[in-house]
Design an enzyme around this catalytic site. Structure first.
Site, mmCIF file in Angstrom:
data_model
loop_
_atom_site.group_PDB
_atom_site.id
_atom_site.type_symbol
_atom_site.label_atom_id
_atom_site.label_comp_id
_atom_site.label_asym_id
_atom_site.label_seq_id
_atom_site.Cartn_x
_atom_site.Cartn_y
_atom_site.Cartn_z
ATOM 1 N N TYR A 151 -8.466 2.796 -6.373
ATOM 2 C CA TYR A 151 -7.164 3.472 -5.968
ATOM 3 C C TYR A 151 -7.043 4.630 -6.971
ATOM 4 O O TYR A 151 -6.488 5.616 -6.648
ATOM 5 C CB TYR A 151 -6.139 2.406 -6.208
ATOM 6 C CG TYR A 151 -4.664 3.191 -6.156
ATOM 7 C CD1 TYR A 151 -3.988 3.630 -5.204
ATOM 8 C CD2 TYR A 151 -3.887 2.898 -7.796
ATOM 9 C CE1 TYR A 151 -2.780 4.219 -5.407
ATOM 10 C CE2 TYR A 151 -2.919 3.514 -7.598
ATOM 11 C CZ TYR A 151 -1.980 3.697 -6.373
ATOM 12 O OH TYR A 151 -0.563 4.504 -6.854
HETATM 13 P P1 NAD Z 1 4.694 2.361 -0.312
HETATM 14 O O1 NAD Z 1 3.494 1.720 0.314
HETATM 15 O O2 NAD Z 1 5.893 1.418 -0.368
HETATM 16 O O3 NAD Z 1 5.176 3.757 0.368
HETATM 17 C C1 NAD Z 1 4.190 4.542 1.061
HETATM 18 C C2 NAD Z 1 4.639 4.788 2.492
HETATM 19 O O4 NAD Z 1 3.601 5.689 3.047
HETATM 20 C C3 NAD Z 1 4.368 3.717 3.584
HETATM 21 O O5 NAD Z 1 5.556 3.537 4.084
HETATM 22 C C4 NAD Z 1 3.495 4.150 4.392
HETATM 23 O O6 NAD Z 1 3.381 3.633 5.698
HETATM 24 C C5 NAD Z 1 3.303 5.652 4.309
HETATM 25 N N1 NAD Z 1 2.230 6.312 4.526
HETATM 26 C C6 NAD Z 1 0.826 6.034 3.810
HETATM 27 N N2 NAD Z 1 -0.082 6.835 4.462
HETATM 28 C C7 NAD Z 1 0.642 7.590 5.370
HETATM 29 C C8 NAD Z 1 0.092 8.676 6.161
HETATM 30 N N3 NAD Z 1 -1.308 9.079 6.346
HETATM 31 N N4 NAD Z 1 0.999 9.314 6.945
HETATM 32 C C9 NAD Z 1 2.189 8.830 7.231
HETATM 33 N N5 NAD Z 1 2.685 7.939 6.074
HETATM 34 C C10 NAD Z 1 1.996 7.215 5.141
HETATM 35 O O7 NAD Z 1 4.498 2.749 -1.790
HETATM 36 P P2 NAD Z 1 5.475 2.986 -2.662
HETATM 37 O O8 NAD Z 1 5.375 2.059 -3.947
HETATM 38 O O9 NAD Z 1 6.795 3.608 -2.496
HETATM 39 O O10 NAD Z 1 4.706 4.324 -3.633
HETATM 40 C C11 NAD Z 1 5.056 5.640 -3.286
HETATM 41 C C12 NAD Z 1 3.897 6.539 -4.152
HETATM 42 O O11 NAD Z 1 4.211 6.403 -5.379
HETATM 43 C C13 NAD Z 1 2.628 6.253 -3.530
HETATM 44 O O12 NAD Z 1 2.074 7.771 -3.394
HETATM 45 C C14 NAD Z 1 2.167 5.641 -4.723
HETATM 46 O O13 NAD Z 1 0.447 6.027 -4.818
HETATM 47 C C15 NAD Z 1 2.857 6.369 -6.031
HETATM 48 N N6 NAD Z 1 3.177 5.496 -6.948
HETATM 49 C C16 NAD Z 1 3.654 4.174 -6.978
HETATM 50 C C17 NAD Z 1 3.869 3.265 -8.070
HETATM 51 C C18 NAD Z 1 4.575 2.109 -7.764
HETATM 52 O O14 NAD Z 1 4.848 1.283 -8.997
HETATM 53 N N7 NAD Z 1 5.347 1.782 -6.975
HETATM 54 C C19 NAD Z 1 3.397 3.731 -9.181
HETATM 55 C C20 NAD Z 1 2.593 4.517 -9.205
HETATM 56 C C21 NAD Z 1 2.530 5.599 -8.102
#
Ligand code: NAD
Length: 315
Positions: A151
């Site tokens: 990842y």
């Molecule tokens: P999440 O999985 O809740 O949200 C991501 C959303 O993106 C999902 O609803 C999914 O359906 C959608 N998605 C994925 N691929 C897609 C595509 N190709 N087309 C359309 N929609 C798509 O994740 P989150 O925790 O809200 O994370 C949001 C962002 O923050 C991500 O980029 C993640 O890598 C980053 N991030 C999150 C954390 C954390 O602690 N939550 C930490 C570091 C980075």
């Protein structure tokens, strides 16, 4: 009124961001494919109330197959939150989903952003997982990234693409490296969500390893504030910022705080350390403080209390 796209708008962070932008009177186009990495019904619930806002439009689809030239017309800011999250699940066959959703989807968006003359900012959600087992804690942005999970590798690749498209084509990208985000609507595969759910159901909470790992936890509203600042701070373009919660804590100690919040002792079930987990994370946020005016506002105790209240309403 600005026209804004939020990718991953139905996810944990994207749904909070879309809500805040709508409250500020912006026009928001939310994009999400509602994939089944976790229950899509939870994602629908995350944004159910947003449909009442006249400024909100939802486009259901995969970023890789949308007409971005058309979508980006007159758009001021893109907050690119969509991704395949989760470090532990990124090994093996699942990796293809990570490369598609994190690398390919980002590249497609950046290609279109090259020609989007109106676009003022593209804020990319990067991750502390790009650091891996960083040598220096707290970690600053200049340290050499050494991801320890597939990842993390895909997030680093996507972040590097953002930098390249900025350097070569002037795409106004900014990357924010979030450190473990928590709060209401947190993904069900994340630690605090699992902990609170187990407590509610009177089950032992799963702890990877000895519990002595340390983490920098960042409350959701601080992450949203960082995104808004990244979209407007004049000198942020082309830059990368750590976004942390302000302190690094030992997991075992967080559990003590959780016990106080829920008002009962919790059962702990130590399981084997998961592959892909960094031992420690800690953010040096001085660059974000200096350039974005970023200052985390929510203490761990306060943020955990809000997440607990939300979990109780969910299950
Ligand atoms: P999440 O999985 O809740 O949200 C991501 C959303 O993106 C999902 O609803 C999914 O359906 C959608 N998605 C994925 N691929 C897609 C595509 N190709 N087309 C359309 N929609 C798509 O994740 P989150 O925790 O809200 O994370 C949001 C962002 O923050 C991500 O980029 C993640 O890598 C980053 N991030 C999150 C954390 C954390 O602690 N939550 C930490 C570091 C980075």
């Amino acid at each position: 009124m600005a026209k804004i796209i939020v990718t991953g708008a139905a996810g944990f962070i994207g749904s909070h961001l879309a809500e805040t932008l709508l409250q500020q009177g912006e026009e928001v186009i939310g994009i999400d494919e509602f994939n089944d990495y976790y229950d899509p019904m939870l994602k629908r619930k995350n944004i159910a109330h947003l449909h009442q806002s006249p400024g909100f439009t939802l486009i259901e689809g995969d970023i890789q197959f949308l007409d971005w030239q058309k979508l980006l017309k007159n758009v001021d800011v893109v907050y690119h939150q969509a991704a395949q999250a989760g470090v532990r699940a990124s090994w093996g066959k699942a990796f293809r989903g990570y490369t598609e959703r994190n690398i390919n989807a980002t590249q497609i968006l950046l290609e279109a952003a090259k020609d989007a003359k109106h676009l003022k900012r593209l804020v990319f959600a990067s991750s502390s997982s790009i650091y891996g087992d960083a040598e220096a804690l707290p970690t600053h942005e200049g340290i050499c990234p050494q991801p320890v999970s597939p990842y993390g590798i895909t997030k680093l690749a996507a972040e590097t693409l953002c930098r390249l498209y900025h350097k070569n084509f002037g795409v106004p990208s900014v990357s924010l490296r979030y450190f473990t985000v928590y709060g209401p609507k947190q993904r069900p595969d994340m630690a605090f969500h699992k902990f609170f759910k187990s407590i509610l159901q009177d089950e032992a909470i799963p702890i990877y390893g000895d519990g002595q790992q340390t983490r920098e936890f960042t409350f959701i509203s601080d992450v949203i504030a960082a995104n808004l600042a990244a979209a407007s701070a004049p000198v942020a373009v082309g830059e990368i910022f750590n976004i942390g919660g302000g302190s690094r804590v030992v997991l075992a100690e967080v559990l003590d705080t959780i016990e106080e919040i829920v008002g009962k002792s919790i059962k702990r079930n130590h399981i084997e350390k998961a592959m892909g987990d960094a031992r420690h994370t800690g953010a040096d946020v001085s660059k974000a403080q200096r350039i974005l005016g970023y200052q985390p506002q929510v203490s761990l105790r306060e943020g955990l209390t809000q997440e607990w209240e939300w979990i109780k309403s969910l299950y």
